[in-house]
Write a protein that holds these residues in place. Sequence first.
Motif, PDB file in Angstrom:
ATOM      1  N   ALA A  42      16.516 -31.808  10.007  1.00 31.31           N
ATOM      2  CA  ALA A  42      15.372 -32.711   9.829  1.00 31.31           C
ATOM      3  C   ALA A  42      14.796 -32.478   8.439  1.00 31.31           C
ATOM      4  CB  ALA A  42      14.305 -32.428  10.887  1.00 31.31           C
ATOM      5  N   VAL A  43      14.248 -33.527   7.856  1.00 32.80           N
ATOM      6  CA  VAL A  43      13.614 -33.408   6.532  1.00 32.80           C
ATOM      7  C   VAL A  43      12.133 -33.709   6.696  1.00 32.80           C
ATOM      8  CG1 VAL A  43      13.539 -34.322   4.173  1.00 32.80           C
ATOM      9  CG2 VAL A  43      15.740 -34.090   5.350  1.00 32.80           C
ATOM     10  N   VAL A  44      11.299 -32.827   6.167  1.00 31.55           N
ATOM     11  CA  VAL A  44       9.849 -33.047   6.238  1.00 31.55           C
ATOM     12  C   VAL A  44       9.314 -33.182   4.820  1.00 31.55           C
ATOM     13  CG1 VAL A  44       7.628 -32.166   7.033  1.00 31.55           C
ATOM     14  CG2 VAL A  44       9.687 -31.750   8.370  1.00 31.55           C
ATOM     15  N   GLY A  45       8.656 -34.308   4.552  1.00 35.47           N
ATOM     16  CA  GLY A  45       8.167 -34.609   3.202  1.00 35.47           C
ATOM     17  C   GLY A  45       9.225 -35.403   2.468  1.00 35.47           C
ATOM     18  N   VAL A  46       9.002 -36.711   2.335  1.00 32.08           N
ATOM     19  CA  VAL A  46      10.007 -37.564   1.680  1.00 32.08           C
ATOM     20  C   VAL A  46       9.390 -38.237   0.451  1.00 32.08           C
ATOM     21  CG1 VAL A  46      11.526 -37.887   3.655  1.00 32.08           C
ATOM     22  CG2 VAL A  46       9.560 -39.420   3.364  1.00 32.08           C
ATOM     23  N   GLY A  47       8.729 -37.415  -0.364  1.00 31.33           N
ATOM     24  CA  GLY A  47       8.150 -37.909  -1.611  1.00 31.33           C
ATOM     25  C   GLY A  47       9.175 -37.903  -2.719  1.00 31.33           C
ATOM     26  N   HIS A  48       8.734 -37.567  -3.912  1.00 26.89           N
ATOM     27  CA  HIS A  48       9.595 -37.609  -5.098  1.00 26.89           C
ATOM     28  C   HIS A  48      10.900 -36.838  -4.895  1.00 26.89           C
ATOM     29  CE1 HIS A  48      10.836 -37.462  -9.235  1.00 26.89           C
ATOM     30  NE2 HIS A  48      10.838 -36.153  -9.188  1.00 26.89           N
ATOM     31  N   LEU A  49      10.814 -35.605  -4.440  1.00 20.51           N
ATOM     32  CA  LEU A  49      12.036 -34.816  -4.249  1.00 20.51           C
ATOM     33  C   LEU A  49      12.616 -34.979  -2.844  1.00 20.51           C
ATOM     34  CD1 LEU A  49      13.954 -32.894  -5.659  1.00 20.51           C
ATOM     35  CD2 LEU A  49      12.689 -31.007  -4.674  1.00 20.51           C
ATOM     36  N   GLY A  50      11.705 -35.050  -1.857  1.00 24.02           N
ATOM     37  CA  GLY A  50      12.157 -35.110  -0.462  1.00 24.02           C
ATOM     38  C   GLY A  50      13.068 -36.295  -0.184  1.00 24.02           C
ATOM     39  N   ARG A  51      12.882 -37.400  -0.913  1.00 27.39           N
ATOM     40  CA  ARG A  51      13.754 -38.567  -0.677  1.00 27.39           C
ATOM     41  C   ARG A  51      15.202 -38.218  -1.031  1.00 27.39           C
ATOM     42  NH1 ARG A  51      11.173 -43.172  -3.475  1.00 27.39           N
ATOM     43  NH2 ARG A  51      13.034 -44.328  -2.926  1.00 27.39           N
ATOM     44  N   HIS A  52      15.397 -37.366  -2.025  1.00 28.51           N
ATOM     45  CA  HIS A  52      16.763 -36.945  -2.377  1.00 28.51           C
ATOM     46  C   HIS A  52      17.327 -36.006  -1.297  1.00 28.51           C
ATOM     47  CE1 HIS A  52      16.752 -38.969  -6.187  1.00 28.51           C
ATOM     48  NE2 HIS A  52      15.555 -38.475  -6.418  1.00 28.51           N
ATOM     49  N   HIS A  53      16.453 -35.141  -0.766  1.00 28.29           N
ATOM     50  CA  HIS A  53      16.900 -34.294   0.351  1.00 28.29           C
ATOM     51  C   HIS A  53      17.316 -35.184   1.535  1.00 28.29           C
ATOM     52  CE1 HIS A  53      16.239 -30.268  -1.100  1.00 28.29           C
ATOM     53  NE2 HIS A  53      14.993 -30.499  -1.434  1.00 28.29           N
ATOM     54  N   LEU A  54      16.537 -36.244   1.766  1.00 30.96           N
ATOM     55  CA  LEU A  54      16.861 -37.138   2.892  1.00 30.96           C
ATOM     56  C   LEU A  54      18.196 -37.843   2.641  1.00 30.96           C
ATOM     57  CD1 LEU A  54      16.045 -38.258   5.596  1.00 30.96           C
ATOM     58  CD2 LEU A  54      14.760 -40.051   4.422  1.00 30.96           C
ATOM     59  N   ARG A  55      18.389 -38.301   1.414  1.00 34.37           N
ATOM     60  CA  ARG A  55      19.668 -38.962   1.070  1.00 34.37           C
ATOM     61  C   ARG A  55      20.844 -38.030   1.385  1.00 34.37           C
ATOM     62  NH1 ARG A  55      22.289 -37.941  -3.622  1.00 34.37           N
ATOM     63  NH2 ARG A  55      20.415 -37.362  -4.748  1.00 34.37           N
ATOM     64  N   LEU A  56      20.722 -36.758   0.996  1.00 37.13           N
ATOM     65  CA  LEU A  56      21.820 -35.810   1.212  1.00 37.13           C
ATOM     66  C   LEU A  56      21.941 -35.441   2.693  1.00 37.13           C
ATOM     67  CD1 LEU A  56      21.181 -33.661  -1.969  1.00 37.13           C
ATOM     68  CD2 LEU A  56      23.173 -35.114  -1.539  1.00 37.13           C
ATOM     69  N   ALA A  86      14.404 -46.240   7.094  1.00 38.47           N
ATOM     70  CA  ALA A  86      15.198 -47.469   7.220  1.00 38.47           C
ATOM     71  C   ALA A  86      16.321 -47.470   6.185  1.00 38.47           C
ATOM     72  CB  ALA A  86      14.286 -48.685   7.038  1.00 38.47           C
ATOM     73  N   GLU A  87      15.992 -47.086   4.952  1.00 39.22           N
ATOM     74  CA  GLU A  87      17.003 -47.085   3.877  1.00 39.22           C
ATOM     75  C   GLU A  87      18.182 -46.178   4.224  1.00 39.22           C
ATOM     76  OE1 GLU A  87      15.391 -46.310  -0.016  1.00 39.22           O
ATOM     77  OE2 GLU A  87      17.399 -45.969  -0.867  1.00 39.22           O
ATOM     78  N   TYR A  88      17.867 -45.003   4.798  1.00 36.48           N
ATOM     79  CA  TYR A  88      18.962 -44.045   5.084  1.00 36.48           C
ATOM     80  C   TYR A  88      19.402 -44.073   6.557  1.00 36.48           C
ATOM     81  CZ  TYR A  88      18.199 -42.604   0.350  1.00 36.48           C
ATOM     82  OH  TYR A  88      18.094 -42.627  -1.011  1.00 36.48           O
ATOM     83  N   ARG A  89      18.846 -45.017   7.300  1.00 38.09           N
ATOM     84  CA  ARG A  89      19.234 -45.227   8.705  1.00 38.09           C
ATOM     85  C   ARG A  89      19.121 -43.954   9.535  1.00 38.09           C
ATOM     86  NH1 ARG A  89      23.119 -49.943   8.794  1.00 38.09           N
ATOM     87  NH2 ARG A  89      22.873 -50.809   6.739  1.00 38.09           N
ATOM     88  N   VAL A  90      17.952 -43.328   9.435  1.00 34.67           N
ATOM     89  CA  VAL A  90      17.675 -42.143  10.260  1.00 34.67           C
ATOM     90  C   VAL A  90      16.362 -42.390  10.993  1.00 34.67           C
ATOM     91  CG1 VAL A  90      18.849 -40.583   8.624  1.00 34.67           C
ATOM     92  CG2 VAL A  90      16.365 -40.886   8.467  1.00 34.67           C
ATOM     93  N   PRO A  91      16.122 -41.693  12.117  1.00 33.80           N
ATOM     94  CA  PRO A  91      14.859 -41.909  12.830  1.00 33.80           C
ATOM     95  C   PRO A  91      13.644 -41.461  12.015  1.00 33.80           C
ATOM     96  CG  PRO A  91      16.487 -40.804  14.233  1.00 33.80           C
ATOM     97  CD  PRO A  91      17.054 -40.805  12.850  1.00 33.80           C
ATOM     98  N   ALA A  92      12.574 -42.271  12.050  1.00 33.31           N
ATOM     99  CA  ALA A  92      11.281 -41.863  11.479  1.00 33.31           C
ATOM    100  C   ALA A  92      10.554 -41.131  12.604  1.00 33.31           C
ATOM    101  CB  ALA A  92      10.496 -43.087  11.035  1.00 33.31           C
ATOM    102  N   LEU A  93      10.423 -39.816  12.474  1.00 31.29           N
ATOM    103  CA  LEU A  93       9.868 -39.021  13.566  1.00 31.29           C
ATOM    104  C   LEU A  93       8.348 -39.149  13.613  1.00 31.29           C
ATOM    105  CD1 LEU A  93      12.164 -35.881  13.074  1.00 31.29           C
ATOM    106  CD2 LEU A  93      12.424 -37.746  14.740  1.00 31.29           C
ATOM    107  N   PRO A  94       7.783 -39.129  14.846  1.00 25.76           N
ATOM    108  CA  PRO A  94       6.339 -39.370  14.975  1.00 25.76           C
ATOM    109  C   PRO A  94       5.466 -38.184  14.591  1.00 25.76           C
ATOM    110  CG  PRO A  94       7.329 -39.024  17.134  1.00 25.76           C
ATOM    111  CD  PRO A  94       8.461 -39.024  16.155  1.00 25.76           C
ATOM    112  N   SER A  95       6.036 -36.963  14.572  1.00 26.25           N
ATOM    113  CA  SER A  95       5.196 -35.786  14.318  1.00 26.25           C
ATOM    114  C   SER A  95       6.056 -34.620  13.842  1.00 26.25           C
ATOM    115  CB  SER A  95       4.481 -35.366  15.608  1.00 26.25           C
ATOM    116  OG  SER A  95       5.460 -34.996  16.573  1.00 26.25           O
ATOM    117  N   LEU A  96       5.371 -33.600  13.337  1.00 28.98           N
ATOM    118  CA  LEU A  96       6.061 -32.366  12.950  1.00 28.98           C
ATOM    119  C   LEU A  96       6.704 -31.728  14.182  1.00 28.98           C
ATOM    120  CD1 LEU A  96       6.579 -30.300  10.655  1.00 28.98           C
ATOM    121  CD2 LEU A  96       4.430 -29.194  11.287  1.00 28.98           C
ATOM    122  N   GLU A  97       5.984 -31.789  15.308  1.00 27.46           N
ATOM    123  CA  GLU A  97       6.487 -31.196  16.551  1.00 27.46           C
ATOM    124  C   GLU A  97       7.807 -31.849  16.966  1.00 27.46           C
ATOM    125  OE1 GLU A  97       3.272 -32.310  16.112  1.00 27.46           O
ATOM    126  OE2 GLU A  97       2.620 -30.244  15.729  1.00 27.46           O
TER     127      GLU A  97
END
Length: 321
Positions: A8-22, A47-58
Amino acid sequence: MEEPIAVAVVGVGHLGRHHLRLAATLSCWRCVGAFDTHRERLAALAAEYRVPALPSLEAAVERCQAAIVATPTVTHREVAEAFLAAGKHVLVEKPLAASVEEGEALVALAETKRVVFGVGHVEFFNPAVQAVLAQEPQPRYLETQRLSPFTRRSLDVDVVLDLMIHDLHIVQALNAGAPIAEIRAVGVPVLSPRVDLANVRLAFTNGCVANLTASRVSSERIRKLRIFATDAYYSVDYGEQSVHAVRLARGEPEPAIVPVPVTVDKAEPLAQEHWAFARRIRGESTPFVTGEAGLAALRAATAIVAAIGTPVLPHERCCAK
Ligand code: NAD
């Protein structure tokens, strides 16, 4: 083929979006989703990376085996702790935490839980850095320059924790963890209330001296490392992923400086970092930036910040008697 690891990736800002891509594309991972407190950004990237947008940290903690944390530094402790406490492997962005105490708490928790805990010092995975480390250069003197234009990002920390910490970690790796004996540092705030440019001279107990400069208010972008060893010199351009090396040939009738070819297989450092994290989770031994190494870099950075002292703000400077 090995089973992909649920990440799971938490934080998809400037750098986190690249972590999500990978996380969404590398074959070592099965991305179980991403979480970010900025709901719109999360929805768009999920949506861009076709992964679930999780509702919470938990929800992220529950679903993953491993997490990549790329939230602002001041939140690292809270977010990383949630995963570590649940026995999940964590790769947290650099700097490890906002203070040494918080960093120590995370490292101790990871040890208690016997999980893989890494820090995102991505420059360590730069193929040019790995090529130089493989030469085992035994530096006597080191020089680093990390200059960037102002971006308004990472202003929750000063330039030492934001940029210089990358080079501190590399310098520590090149010095095989030798302790720092002396620090002479200067820093000034320019466009933010925190130190925006800094220069430090570090003397290590093994005799090596390092001169590091970092700026986040520069007109140009420079990322250089120069290593002066007894019989060799290496110049690394992090951005170019290139190494220029020479050595001293002590021949007759007089010594000569001769070029040394150093091969660099260019690759995306962040992807190399992901692979190293996944390999560590699988129990393989591979070069990695452990929590302890991230803590050592944070300790050095914190000592430098203390040596700089309380910065004088520009409006105070002009009024100082
Ligand atoms: P950013 O502000 O662009 O992104 C941070 C994201 O985290 C935002 O989308 C924000 O909404 C989200 N967020 C904030 N608090 C959260 C929380 N509690 N839970 C979930 N999401 C939360 O920041 P950035 O520039 O991407 O930096 C993030 C981290 O990465 C920082 O620690 C920074 O030092 C580090 N960083 C490392 C490098 C590197 O080269 N390794 C480069 C840039 C940033």
